[in-house]
Design a protein around this motif. Structure first.
Motif, PDB file in Angstrom:
ATOM      1  N   GLY A   1       0.955  -1.182   0.065  1.00  0.00           N
ATOM      2  CA  GLY A   1      -0.018  -0.021  -0.108  1.00  0.00           C
ATOM      3  C   GLY A   1       0.933   1.299   0.035  1.00  0.00           C
ATOM      4  N   ASP A   2       0.024   2.236  -0.060  1.00  0.00           N
ATOM      5  CA  ASP A   2       1.038   3.602  -0.289  1.00  0.00           C
ATOM      6  C   ASP A   2       0.773   4.471   0.997  1.00  0.00           C
ATOM      7  N   SER A   3       0.097   3.979   2.149  1.00  0.00           N
ATOM      8  CA  SER A   3       0.235   4.707   3.349  1.00  0.00           C
ATOM      9  C   SER A   3      -0.086   3.598   4.678  1.00  0.00           C
ATOM     10  N   GLY A   4       0.168   4.123   5.765  1.00  0.00           N
ATOM     11  CA  GLY A   4      -0.357   3.252   7.051  1.00  0.00           C
ATOM     12  C   GLY A   4      -1.994   2.924   7.074  1.00  0.00           C
ATOM     13  N   ALA A   5      -2.240   2.255   7.993  1.00  0.00           N
ATOM     14  CA  ALA A   5      -3.474   2.012   8.219  1.00  0.00           C
ATOM     15  C   ALA A   5      -4.289   3.042   8.926  1.00  0.00           C
ATOM     16  N   PRO A   6      -5.709   3.405   8.491  1.00  0.00           N
ATOM     17  CA  PRO A   6      -6.351   4.341   8.862  1.00  0.00           C
ATOM     18  C   PRO A   6      -6.524   4.201  10.512  1.00  0.00           C
ATOM     19  N   LEU A   7      -6.544   5.679  11.108  1.00  0.00           N
ATOM     20  CA  LEU A   7      -6.638   5.298  12.747  1.00  0.00           C
ATOM     21  C   LEU A   7      -7.508   6.443  13.260  1.00  0.00           C
ATOM     22  N   LEU A   8      -8.488   5.996  14.285  1.00  0.00           N
ATOM     23  CA  LEU A   8      -9.106   6.945  14.844  1.00  0.00           C
ATOM     24  C   LEU A   8      -8.191   7.689  16.008  1.00  0.00           C
ATOM     25  N   GLU A   9      -8.694   8.728  16.246  1.00  0.00           N
ATOM     26  CA  GLU A   9      -7.775   9.691  17.151  1.00  0.00           C
ATOM     27  C   GLU A   9      -7.329   8.929  18.267  1.00  0.00           C
ATOM     28  N   GLU A  10      -8.428   8.424  19.017  1.00  0.00           N
ATOM     29  CA  GLU A  10      -8.218   7.723  20.429  1.00  0.00           C
ATOM     30  C   GLU A  10      -7.150   6.516  20.283  1.00  0.00           C
ATOM     31  N   GLU A  11      -7.095   6.056  18.588  1.00  0.00           N
ATOM     32  CA  GLU A  11      -6.176   4.802  18.839  1.00  0.00           C
ATOM     33  C   GLU A  11      -4.846   4.868  18.897  1.00  0.00           C
ATOM     34  N   VAL A  12      -4.428   6.265  18.745  1.00  0.00           N
ATOM     35  CA  VAL A  12      -2.995   7.049  18.719  1.00  0.00           C
ATOM     36  C   VAL A  12      -2.716   6.389  19.952  1.00  0.00           C
ATOM     37  N   GLY A  13      -3.176   7.022  21.192  1.00  0.00           N
ATOM     38  CA  GLY A  13      -3.050   6.871  22.581  1.00  0.00           C
ATOM     39  C   GLY A  13      -2.785   5.432  22.894  1.00  0.00           C
ATOM     40  N   GLU A  14      -3.770   4.509  22.537  1.00  0.00           N
ATOM     41  CA  GLU A  14      -3.715   3.009  22.793  1.00  0.00           C
ATOM     42  C   GLU A  14      -2.397   2.331  22.220  1.00  0.00           C
ATOM     43  N   LEU A  15      -2.003   2.814  21.004  1.00  0.00           N
ATOM     44  CA  LEU A  15      -0.828   2.219  20.364  1.00  0.00           C
ATOM     45  C   LEU A  15       0.414   2.818  21.017  1.00  0.00           C
ATOM     46  N   GLU A  16       0.166   4.016  21.437  1.00  0.00           N
ATOM     47  CA  GLU A  16       1.597   4.467  22.251  1.00  0.00           C
ATOM     48  C   GLU A  16       1.585   3.650  23.676  1.00  0.00           C
ATOM     49  N   LYS A  17       0.526   3.415  24.206  1.00  0.00           N
ATOM     50  CA  LYS A  17       0.616   2.802  25.503  1.00  0.00           C
ATOM     51  C   LYS A  17       0.993   1.450  25.227  1.00  0.00           C
ATOM     52  N   ALA A  18       0.965   0.640  24.072  1.00  0.00           N
ATOM     53  CA  ALA A  18       1.285  -0.823  23.622  1.00  0.00           C
ATOM     54  C   ALA A  18       2.714  -0.786  23.422  1.00  0.00           C
ATOM     55  N   LEU A  19       3.414   0.286  23.194  1.00  0.00           N
ATOM     56  CA  LEU A  19       4.971   0.130  22.713  1.00  0.00           C
ATOM     57  C   LEU A  19       5.758  -0.680  23.694  1.00  0.00           C
ATOM     58  N   PRO A  20       5.457  -0.220  25.059  1.00  0.00           N
ATOM     59  CA  PRO A  20       6.675  -0.989  25.696  1.00  0.00           C
ATOM     60  C   PRO A  20       6.504  -2.520  25.773  1.00  0.00           C
ATOM     61  N   VAL A  21       5.095  -3.102  25.577  1.00  0.00           N
ATOM     62  CA  VAL A  21       4.881  -4.316  25.411  1.00  0.00           C
ATOM     63  C   VAL A  21       5.288  -4.934  24.274  1.00  0.00           C
ATOM     64  N   ILE A  22       5.353  -4.212  23.040  1.00  0.00           N
ATOM     65  CA  ILE A  22       5.424  -4.877  21.745  1.00  0.00           C
ATOM     66  C   ILE A  22       6.980  -4.172  21.196  1.00  0.00           C
TER      67      ILE A  22
END
Length: 192
Positions: free
Chosen positions: A33-54
C-alpha cells in the motif's frame, strides 16, 4: 447501497464472499500500500501505550521511525507510521515469514487489552467519513484473491466474516439490522 442509521453500506459487503487465507497471502496487506492503516484519534494513545509491551517484536527500522515521528502521521487522514514507504511499523513475522500485527499478537497473548486499530480489524471493509454519513465499502485488492476464493468455497459473506469488527465499530444493534437486511436481500434474490 443500503442505509443503517448514519451509514451507507455497499451491497458488496452482503454479496461478496471472503475468508482470510494467511497460508497463501502471508499477511501482505500489512506491508503493501501507499500509506499506513487509517486510525481513529483515540487509537493513537492506545498504540503509544502498547509500545513498551511490543517494542522487542518490532523491526529496528520500525523502532527508528517511531522514535522520529511517533506511531502515526497525517497523510490526508491519520494513519499508522510506515517503514520503507509501505510497511506498517507494527508488523512482525512468524518463522514461516507470515506478517502479523505485533499489537494483535500481544493482545492474543493476554499482554494488552487493545486488539489493534479497528480499520485493520475491519479489513477488507473500509469506512469513509463524510459530513452526514459514513460509507461502509468492500475494498477489493488483488492480494486478497485467495481470501475471495476461500470465502466462495466456504460460502462466507464479507459481513459474516467480519461480524466481530463490525460489532466493535458500529455496535450490536447495527450489526443485527445488517443481518436482517442481508436476509431480506438474499430472499429477494432467490425469488427472482
Amino acid at each position: 447501497m443500503i442505509q443503517i442509521d448514519n451509514t451507507l453500506v455497499s451491497l458488496d459487503v452482503l454479496e461478496r464472499q471472503f475468508l482470510c487465507d494467511l497460508s497463501h497471502c502471508k499477511g501482505i496487506c500489512c506491508v503493501e500500500g501507499d500509506s499506513g492503516a487509517p486510525l481513529l484519534e483515540e487509537e493513537v494513545g492506545e498504540l503509544e501505550k502498547a509500545l513498551p509491551v511490543i517494542w522487542d517484536d518490532l523491526a529496528p527500522k520500525a523502532q527508528e521511525i517511531i522514535k522520529k515521528q511517533g506511531v502515526a502521521y497525517i497523510e490526508g487522514d491519520l494513519v499508522t507510521s510506515i517503514v520503507n514507504g509501505k510497511d506498517c511499523v507494527f508488523t512482525c513475522y512468524d518463522a514461516d515469514g507470515t506478517c502479523k500485527c505485533a499489537v494483535e499478537k500481544a493482545y492474543r497473548e493476554g499482554k494488552l487489552s487493545f486488539y489493534k486499530p479497528v480499520s485493520c480489524h475491519l479489513y477488507p471493509i473500509r469506512v469513509e467519513k463524510y459530513d452526514t454519513f459514513e460509507a461502509v465499502n468492500y475494498n477489493r485488492w488483488s492480494i486478497c484473491k485467495a481470501a475471495e476464493i476461500l470465502g466462495k468455497k466456504e460460502k462466507l459473506p464479507v459481513y459474516k466474516f467480519l461480524k466481530e469488527p463490525l460489532v466493535r465499530r458500529f455496535g450490536k444493534d447495527w450489526y443485527e439490522a445488517l443481518e436482517e437486511i442481508a436476509g431480506e436481500w438474499e430472499k429477494q434474490k432467490n425469488e427472482e
